[in-house]
Design an enzyme around this catalytic site. Structure first.
Site, PDB file in Angstrom:
ATOM      1  CG  ASP A  19      21.933   6.871  27.542  1.00 28.08           C
ATOM      2  OD1 ASP A  19      22.789   5.992  27.737  1.00 28.08           O
ATOM      3  OD2 ASP A  19      21.024   6.760  26.712  1.00 28.08           O
ATOM      4  CD  GLU A 265      20.974   9.748  19.947  1.00 33.28           C
ATOM      5  OE1 GLU A 265      20.694   8.542  20.124  1.00 33.28           O
ATOM      6  OE2 GLU A 265      20.173  10.660  20.175  1.00 33.28           O
TER       7      GLU A 265
HETATM    8  O1  TRH Z   1      29.340   7.216  24.759  1.00 37.39           O
HETATM    9  P1  TRH Z   1      28.504   6.781  23.626  1.00 37.39           P
HETATM   10  O2  TRH Z   1      28.800   5.454  23.053  1.00 37.39           O
HETATM   11  O3  TRH Z   1      26.978   6.802  24.052  1.00 37.39           O
HETATM   12  C1  TRH Z   1      26.071   5.814  23.565  1.00 37.39           C
HETATM   13  C2  TRH Z   1      25.110   6.458  22.597  1.00 37.39           C
HETATM   14  O4  TRH Z   1      24.553   7.601  23.174  1.00 37.39           O
HETATM   15  C3  TRH Z   1      24.000   5.490  22.228  1.00 37.39           C
HETATM   16  O5  TRH Z   1      22.970   6.151  21.498  1.00 37.39           O
HETATM   17  C4  TRH Z   1      23.381   4.913  23.476  1.00 37.39           C
HETATM   18  O6  TRH Z   1      22.452   3.934  23.093  1.00 37.39           O
HETATM   19  C5  TRH Z   1      24.467   4.283  24.335  1.00 37.39           C
HETATM   20  O7  TRH Z   1      25.416   5.300  24.699  1.00 37.39           O
HETATM   21  C6  TRH Z   1      23.868   3.714  25.582  1.00 37.39           C
HETATM   22  O8  TRH Z   1      28.622   7.830  22.441  1.00 37.39           O
HETATM   23  P2  TRH Z   1      28.072   9.304  22.296  1.00 37.39           P
HETATM   24  O9  TRH Z   1      26.607   9.277  22.034  1.00 37.39           O
HETATM   25  O10 TRH Z   1      28.949   9.974  21.315  1.00 37.39           O
HETATM   26  O11 TRH Z   1      28.302   9.996  23.700  1.00 37.39           O
HETATM   27  C7  TRH Z   1      29.591  10.324  24.142  1.00 37.39           C
HETATM   28  C8  TRH Z   1      29.513  11.673  24.800  1.00 37.39           C
HETATM   29  O12 TRH Z   1      30.655  11.924  25.601  1.00 37.39           O
HETATM   30  C9  TRH Z   1      29.464  12.787  23.763  1.00 37.39           C
HETATM   31  O13 TRH Z   1      28.564  13.783  24.228  1.00 37.39           O
HETATM   32  C10 TRH Z   1      30.866  13.323  23.771  1.00 37.39           C
HETATM   33  C11 TRH Z   1      31.208  13.188  25.229  1.00 37.39           C
HETATM   34  N1  TRH Z   1      32.647  13.184  25.557  1.00 37.39           N
HETATM   35  C12 TRH Z   1      33.154  14.348  26.100  1.00 37.39           C
HETATM   36  O14 TRH Z   1      32.452  15.356  26.244  1.00 37.39           O
HETATM   37  N2  TRH Z   1      34.457  14.374  26.482  1.00 37.39           N
HETATM   38  C13 TRH Z   1      35.267  13.287  26.357  1.00 37.39           C
HETATM   39  O15 TRH Z   1      36.453  13.356  26.737  1.00 37.39           O
HETATM   40  C14 TRH Z   1      34.712  12.076  25.791  1.00 37.39           C
HETATM   41  C15 TRH Z   1      35.584  10.873  25.629  1.00 37.39           C
HETATM   42  C16 TRH Z   1      33.393  12.052  25.394  1.00 37.39           C
END
Ligand code: TRH
Length: 365
Positions: A19, A265
């Site tokens: 999010d 996402e």
């Molecule tokens: O963390 P997520 O599982 O987020 C989820 C989804 O957004 C889903 O749609 C929502 O319903 C749920 O949360 C509540 O996966 P996502 O979407 O890949 O988000 C992770 C974010 O973190 C992504 O922008 C990448 C970022 N990230 C970094 O920038 N650096 C890091 O070291 C890590 C581990 C992640």
């Protein structure tokens, strides 16, 4: 000088990072497009690693969610031109009431929805939705659905993304790999593993034992899941844990690896932009609604059978053996990912569509 509109974006962090990941990415892109943004977040702690400069970025204000109910704070703030409630979060009622009491006309009000490849999305995208209750009763919101096809709101893509990818050339890619997996054999694959707790994880780890491949595990749920699975294994695959990194660093990890496991996402979209083979762990939903979402995505991507089968076991739709890809199948996965990237690169990105939508809404009022 930020001459564009002023945006109020509201973000509640559910239980992971997507999010905030999506809202921060949107905030940054709006600012880079000359807009001014106030990002209201209930838990902004992840910005400390995801975007360490978030609180010092010109044109961006990150504000605590609680401030949105402080009338004294609101009275001191210029009214925004656009309100965005991300992922269906409800804007605090006090904020809405203050807007109704002090504005000559309503702002453009956008409900930014979750990403899905399901075929109903283009039918819903952009539809107006009357506010039926509360202080803003009679105002209108618009549903804005991201998506993979024409007729949807598109995907977030920075204007300099493809240039950044090209600048991450073979020299930089080799240096990244040398730094993060110095013992990787020439015939070894570098694999990133960003997931929840897939039941098939022990199978994946067992398949990697004795191979020259190296697994890179981001912190949080992936690392906890891997450590739990490894506890029951006499012999371990080559793997190492990664520290948290900012969003650009996360992109570089995806660009440097030969195969990326992503989830949720935002990292799914980032993996699509790499054009590298990837496997998606969809966010599990209680009523198994994610099964339909996953199948719709596999159809949109024209995934080869081997990739479809792998996804169904990885996401718990099918029991049984995790079908480890052979070199030819991995080449098929790569070709599929490249075709998907090419299709998406030729489409208008989410930010451009959002700006056009709010401009047209302005002209309509
Ligand atoms: O963390 P997520 O599982 O987020 C989820 C989804 O957004 C889903 O749609 C929502 O319903 C749920 O949360 C509540 O996966 P996502 O979407 O890949 O988000 C992770 C974010 O973190 C992504 O922008 C990448 C970022 N990230 C970094 O920038 N650096 C890091 O070291 C890590 C581990 C992640």
């Amino acid at each position: 000088m930020q001459s564009g509109h002023l945006w109020d974006i509201f973000c509640t962090v559910i239980d992971n990072h997507g999010d905030l990941g999506v809202c921060w990415r949107l905030t940054r892109q709006l600012r880079d497009a000359g807009q001014r943004v106030r990002l209201w977040v209930d838990d902004a702690s992840a910005l400390s690693w995801m975007a360490p400069t978030a609180h010092q970025e010109p044109g961006i204000e990150v504000r605590p969610w609680s401030d949105a109910s402080q009338i004294s704070t609101l009275q001191a703030l210029p009214p925004a031109d656009v309100w965005v409630e991300a992922f269906g979060c409800d804007i605090p009622e006090a904020f809405v009431a203050h807007g109704v009491a002090t504005r000559a006309q309503q702002p453009k009000w956008i409900n930014l929805e979750y990403l899905s490849a399901e075929d109903w999305v283009p039918r819903m995208h952009g539809l107006p939705s009357p506010v039926m209750s509360g202080p803003a009763k009679g105002w209108t919101k618009a549903f804005f659905y991201p998506g993979f096809t024409l007729g949807t709101g598109g995907l977030l893509r920075e204007t300099d993304l493809l240039e950044r990818q090209q600048n991450f050339d073979l020299v930089k890619r080799s240096a990244w790999r040398e730094q993060h997996a110095p013992n990787l054999a020439p015939n070894g694959l570098l694999i990133s593993l960003f997931c929840y707790e897939p039941a098939a994880l022990p199978q994946l780890l067992a398949q990697l034992v004795g191979t020259p491949h190296h697994l890179l595990v981001p912190p949080g749920r992936p690392l906890a899941a891997v450590q739990q699975a490894l506890a029951g294994m006499a012999v371990q695959p080559n793997w190492s844990a990664l520290p948290y990194t900012d969003q650009n660093g996360f992109d570089e990890m995806l660009w440097a690896c030969d195969l990326n496991f992503v989830r949720g996402e935002d990292s799914l979209v980032r993996a699509l932009w790499t054009g590298q083979p990837f496997v998606w762990h969809i966010y599990p939903q209680d009523d198994n609604a994610h099964h339909t979402k996953l199948e719709a995505f596999l159809v949109w991507m024209h995934a080869p059978q081997s990739l479809q089968r792998f996804h169904r076991v990885w996401n718990g739709l099918h029991e049984g053996e995790l079908p480890a890809p052979d070199p030819q199948q991995l080449a098929d996965w790569r070709a599929c990912a490249l075709r998907a990237k090419q299709a998406l690169v030729n489409q208008q990105d989410l930010l451009q569509q959002l700006l056009m939508h709010t401009e047209s809404a302005t002209r309509a009022t």
